[in-house]
Design a protein around this motif. Sequence first.
Motif: not given
Lengths: 226, 226
Positions: A186-200
């Motif tokens: 949810r967008p409301e949690l985005h500011t609490l995230i230290s780093r966004k990671l993706t499975i290649p």
Amino acid sequence: MAFFVEGAKNVTELLLSDFNISHLLFTDRYLSEQPDLIERFEGEKIRTTAAELRRIGTFSSNEHALAVADIKPNLPVKIKPGELVLALDDVRDPGNLGTIIRIADWYGIEKILLSPETADLYNPKVLHASMGSFSRISFQYVDLAEKLAGLNLPVYGAFLEGDSLHDFNGQATGILLMGNESKGIRPELHTLISRKLTIPGFGAAESLNVAIATAVFCDNFRRLAN
Amino acid sequence: MAFFVEGAKNVTELLLSDFNISHLLFTDRYLSEQPDLIERFEGEKIRTTAAELRRIGTFSSNEHALAVADIKPNLPVKIKPGELVLALDDVRDPGNLGTIIRIADWYGIEKILLSPETADLYNPKVLHASMGSFSRISFQYVDLAEKLAGLNLPVYGAFLEGDSLHDFNGQATGILLMGNESKGIRPELHTLISRKLTIPGFGAAESLNVAIATAVFCDNFRRLAN
């Protein structure tokens, strides 16, 4: 409040856990397989048949046992330094939640934070898919925004567009946050995230199922911790 | 022989594939979402309703489309040098097969070999779980013992007791062989395996679901190939 578990694997794990179990229903077959566990059990013991277990439970067949236990109170999970903890933001499918619990148990994750909209841990489908692993993990249903804000720990979020998980070589401890099956985190949690990671990705599929993605994240994090 | 696929995602992927599609049933909603795809389609077009699609298909709701296509002939899969190919030995659960197809597509695996006892690729549950990825992958149902023996390629087998997948740094090409949900890889295939590999466990769960394990193997192999 009580819940029940069905089948040899889940009942055996429950009997070996610290859950308070009130009733144990078992067949002759389960008695022959687990005589000591049944002997040591101090609650109410009821010898029954597979046909009766099928009538009571949700399984299409259950040749072994069914147990009734008390739901644990929803206590705050305390996180130790250096620990890796899962947080699930609205994972609604019971099969996905159960599978994620089994994955967490495989990777030695002992605590899971769940948003209030995440599937009910005590749903028979969740317990079944967890293959007994639910009995070894501590859970807290909690407002994730509030909880994560108060932790002062790194929060790694699983996104479709973030930094490559394969290139990540930071500290693989703190919170691993997985989002809803179709909407993600949810967008409301985005500011609490230290780093966004993706499975290649290497092919053309648009996404991976959330339980599959959780396993790949846990595997990458545990590889780093070793 | 024909099969059918249901739902917006799968029908859209089918229309974009090289399958020979004979019939397309679609609602007004799907027409508004995919006017060009429907316009270009040269088979029989049938405008219908969501209620009718629900009656014909297996989904509890289908607001979009259903398509009928020809099953592809079971031709020998030819493997290129440097390619990674999946082989499934008696993966019987349709949900697992569909999920594995989606994982393969994510990781850019274009070919899957299936033992004759593996679930039917054209089962609606398989197609649904694959989220359209079935249309981008080549399949061959084949006697795996015979096929693998004739390939002269490394065969990596997923076992509960093998070398750590995290320590593996060999050539991540050839065949990745996954076994049955409860029995694993059949003993008759063991002599064909170049190396037994295991996903390191850090907790107490006894095993991982075969689709989950496939994802972790693919992720580790693709990390090496990069």
